[in-house]
Structures are given as structure tokens and as C-alpha cells.
Scaffold this active site. Structure first.
Site, PDB file in Angstrom:
ATOM      1  N   SER A  69      26.248  -7.195  -1.988  1.00 56.82           N
ATOM      2  CA  SER A  69      25.919  -7.213  -3.413  1.00 56.82           C
ATOM      3  C   SER A  69      26.866  -6.295  -4.159  1.00 56.82           C
ATOM      4  O   SER A  69      27.256  -5.244  -3.635  1.00 56.82           O
ATOM      5  CB  SER A  69      24.477  -6.725  -3.608  1.00 56.82           C
ATOM      6  N   GLY A 126      15.364  -1.815 -12.683  1.00 59.05           N
ATOM      7  CA  GLY A 126      14.356  -0.800 -12.984  1.00 59.05           C
ATOM      8  C   GLY A 126      13.999  -0.681 -14.454  1.00 59.05           C
ATOM      9  O   GLY A 126      13.357   0.277 -14.866  1.00 59.05           O
ATOM     10  N   ASP A 176       6.317 -12.321 -11.882  1.00 58.36           N
ATOM     11  CA  ASP A 176       7.765 -12.231 -12.056  1.00 58.36           C
ATOM     12  C   ASP A 176       8.479 -13.414 -11.430  1.00 58.36           C
ATOM     13  O   ASP A 176       9.373 -14.020 -12.018  1.00 58.36           O
ATOM     14  CB  ASP A 176       8.294 -10.938 -11.429  1.00 58.36           C
TER      15      ASP A 176
END
Ligand code: ADP
Ligand code: MG
Length: 386
Positions: A69, A126, A176
Site C-alpha cells: 500500500s 481516521g 460502512d
């Protein structure tokens, strides 16, 4: 103009030394209204946003999963045969957890090939915009396609949730992943968290000349595990004393009896959830009957309820909401689990930049860290891009 989809392919090829099979993406989400109602089996109204996590995936000829990533330095690796929650940790527990969860949902992983995945993302981490669901949903859709497992999207949402609950260890609900997988352009996902029935609801923000401004306070919610757990415990206690399976089964009419039976704090926690469920239903009805300009008061009431009854706001979020309402927003509230993260303001397009300046000024005046503000629009859920 460089496109994140082309970049992710190039990054994949550079790292793994061959061309990927395809590119998939999934969005973050913002919750318009319905906070801490999901685990009480109630209602939520999130929408997928135009900020996405994009991944390129290549097929291997063995049974190994490798994941990299832009967010991390290391390439994580595990054999499909070794996937168990206890073997997973760190950021790669999200994508590897999804692969594991697919097996738990009956996917036959015995014969599937290994894959290499490179992930890039513009979903802020976050900030309460669910970068976690974006990564889970992108990985779930991609693996479902290349492994030909045939799961439908609601099941992929459950798979993402199981990964987050068991592999990551975060006790989150289904909202979500549902938003990230079921979202549609210009629409919100009205989700019944008990039946998991999902309905796409027209938002009509653009047609009404409205924008949704995200005000990311930068206050980290990462230390909120205790607060989240204690709110959940209060909700369970409230339901137990009231003799219902979940707070979803209480209505506004039941609140006087709840006030008699519960201690003050538990009562206020219950009142938040019960009135918030009602506000979600009212928001859906108002959107259908009057359009988005009429939902402002419901957003404001939701914020007050989280601030005063559920007590999950922080001074930065309250300041963001107050400043928004004083500078042209028709509604504003904190969004996400609380204790930090972001607030949202629904505001006429021509007032956005004025509000951004006002927010910066107000935060500086209070000695708070500089917030990050940006508008989002309602976007399509996870897709195969190429
Ligand atoms: P959020 O509100 O953004 O969902 P969470 O704490 O639930 O916050 O999830 C954030 C975590 O998800 C990160 O700390 C990281 O472990 C993982 N994550 C999110 N996006 C990525 C990404 N693009 N690459 C790697 N890990 C990611
Ligand atoms: Mg998350």
C-alpha cells in the site's frame, strides 16, 4: 492529467514486476444521519463519497497473498492456507481479513490462486470517513471477481464487517461496508441494520444548490475504544432493563417509562439512540417530500443529542458545528463514532468558501489545530475500473 487508476497500475508493475489483471476501487463514506444506531439494530443514512481507495491486482501461480500500500513501507505476505485472525495484525489485517472472511462465508478458497495487490487511497485515514471500509470493500469486490466466488454485494458487506470485527478486532457495525458497496451517485443508502434491507434514497444536493462540507478536526478518535465500548455497554444495559432485544425496539413514546426505570446516564444514552432512529426516518421522509433544504433542523438536533445525551462530541466538533450554523449552513452535525474526527455542514454552494475561512479563523482563535475542510459529493459504490 494523471489518474489514480493509471498510477496504481504503474506502481503495481514497478513493485511486482508484471502487469496487473485489473483495477478495482471502493469509496469512503460519510454518515448523513444515524449515529450509534447501527449496533442497536436501528437505522442509518450514509452515502458513498467521491474519495476512493483504488487497487491493482495480479494473479499468481501459487497460493500466496502479497499486499502493498502507498500507506505502508512493507509488503505483507501470507499463504491462503495460513489465513486465521490470530495470524493477522497491522494494516494488512484489513485486506487479509477479507480473504479469510470469504472462507468463513462458504467461499471455497482451497483451489483459488494467490494474488498480488497494490493499494492507493485518497480516503483520509481516521477522519470518520471509513478508509477501513474502503479498503475492505475494494479488496472484497476484487477477490470476489477474480476468485469467482459469486457473493452478492450485501454479503460482501458482511464479509468486510467480519474481517473488521474478527481479524482487526474492531467491534463495528455493517453501515460502512454497506455504504461503500451499495452507494449510488447523488444518493444515500437508507439501511435497516436489523433486516439489512437497504434502499437508495435521492439526495438532490446538487439540484438544490447545496454542498456537503467535511470539517476534519484532526482530533484523532483512535484512543476512543473505551468510550465506544462504554456507550455500547450502556445501550445493552438500557435494552435489558427495558425488556427489549435492542434499542431499535423502543420508540419515542417509551421514553417516559425509560426515564423512570433507568439511571440518568443510561437514560440519556437510550434517549439519544431512540430519538436518532426517529430522526433518520424523518430525514428519509423529508428528503422524499420536501427535498434536502428541509433536513437542516434534523441534523442540528442530531448534533445536540450526541453532544448532550450521548456525550461523544469534543470542543473542536462543537465549534465546527456552531461556526457552520453561524455562517450559512442549513444544518450541521458531528459525524462518525465521535471523540474526534469530522463534522459535516450542509450549505449552499456559494457560501462554502466563506465558511471555510470562518472555520479556519474560529479554530485559530480557540488555539485548536488547523482543521482540514473539503466538500464531498455522493458517489457510486465499489466498482471494477478496468
Ligand atoms: P477510518 O475512520 O478511516 O475507517 P479506522 O481506524 O477504522 O479509521 O481504519 C483506519 C485503518 O485502516 C488504518 O490505520 C489502516 O490500518 C487501514 N487502512 C485504511 N486505508 C488504508 C490503505 N490505503 N492502505 C493500508 N491500510 C489502510
Ligand atoms: Mg473505520
Amino acid at each position: 492529467m494523471s489518474d489514480i487508476r493509471d498510477d496504481v497500475k504503474a506502481d503495481f508493475t514497478e513493485l511486482f514486476g508484471y502487469e496487473p489483471e485489473g483495477v478495482w476501487s471502493a469509496p469512503g463514506r460519510v454518515n448523513l444521519i444515524g449515529e450509534h444506531t447501527d449496533y442497536n439494530e436501528g437505522f442509518v443514512l450514509p452515502f458513498a463519497i467521491n474519495k476512493r481507495t483504488v487497487l491493482a491486482l495480479g494473479i499468481r501461480d501459487d497460493g500466496v497473498l502479497r499486499i502493498a500500500s502507498s500507506f505502508a513501507d512493507e509488503v505483507a505476505e501470507i499463504a491462503i492456507a495460513d489465513l486465521t485472525p490470530s495470524a493477522l495484525s497491522g494494516w494488512s489485517a484489513y485486506p487479509f481479513g477479507v480473504a479469510w472472511a470469504m472462507g468463513q462465508f462458504g467461499g471455497d478458497l482451497a483451489g483459488v490462486p494467490g494474488v498480488d495487490i497494490y493499494i492507493d487511497s485518497v480516503v483520509p485515514v481516521g477522519a470518520g470517513l471509513s478508509s477501513s471500509a474502503a479498503i475492505e470493500s475494494a479488496v472484497a469486490l476484487a477477490l470476489n471477481d477474480v476468485w469467482q466466488l459469486g457473493f452478492d454485494r450485501p454479503t460482501l458487506a458482511k464479509i468486510g464487517q467480519l474481517a473488521e470485527n474478527k481479524a482487526v478486532g474492531a467491534p463495528t457495525g455493517i453501515m460502512d461496508q454497506s455504504a461503500s458497496l451499495l452507494g449510488k451517485r447523488d444518493s444515500a443508502v437508507f439501511l435497516d441494520c436489523r433486516s439489512l434491507d437497504a434502499e437508495v434514497i435521492d439526495l438532490g444536493f446538487a439540484a438544490a444548490g447545496l454542498e456537503l462540507l467535511i470539517i476534519d478536526t484532526g482530533v484523532s478518535h483512535s484512543h476512543s475504544t473505551g468510550g465506544y465500548a462504554s456507550r455500547r455497554a450502556s445501550c445493552e444495559e438500557g435494552a435489558r432493563v427495558m425488556g427489549v432485544p435492542a434499542l431499535r425496539d423502543l420508540h419515542v413514546d417509551d421514553l417516559p417509562r425509560a426515564q423512570e426505570l433507568l439511571d440518568d446516564e443510561t437514560f440519556r444514552r437510550v434517549r439519544h439512540v431512540v430519538t436518532e432512529d426517529q430522526r433518520v426516518l424523518d430525514t428519509v421522509r423529508t428528503l422524499r417530500e420536501q427535498g434536502p433544504t428541509a433536513i437542516g433542523e434534523l441534523m442540528d438536533a442530531s448534533h445536540r443529542s450526541m453532544r448532550d445525551d450521548f456525550e461523544i462530541s469534543v470542543p473542536e466538533l462543537d465549534l465546527a458545528v456552531e461556526t457552520a450554523l453561524a455562517n450559512g449552513a442549513i444544518g450541521a452535525r458531528m459525524t462518525g463514532g465521535g471523540f474526534g474526527g469530522a463534522a459535516i455542514a450542509l450549505i449552499p454552494s456559494d457560501a462554502v468558501s466563506r465558511l471555510q475561512v470562518a472555520i479556519d479563523g474560529a479554530f485559530a482563535e480557540h488555539g485548536f489545530g488547523q482543521p482540514v475542510t473539503f466538500t464531498v459529493s455522493a458517489a457510486d459504490g465499489a466498482v471494477r475500473e478496468s
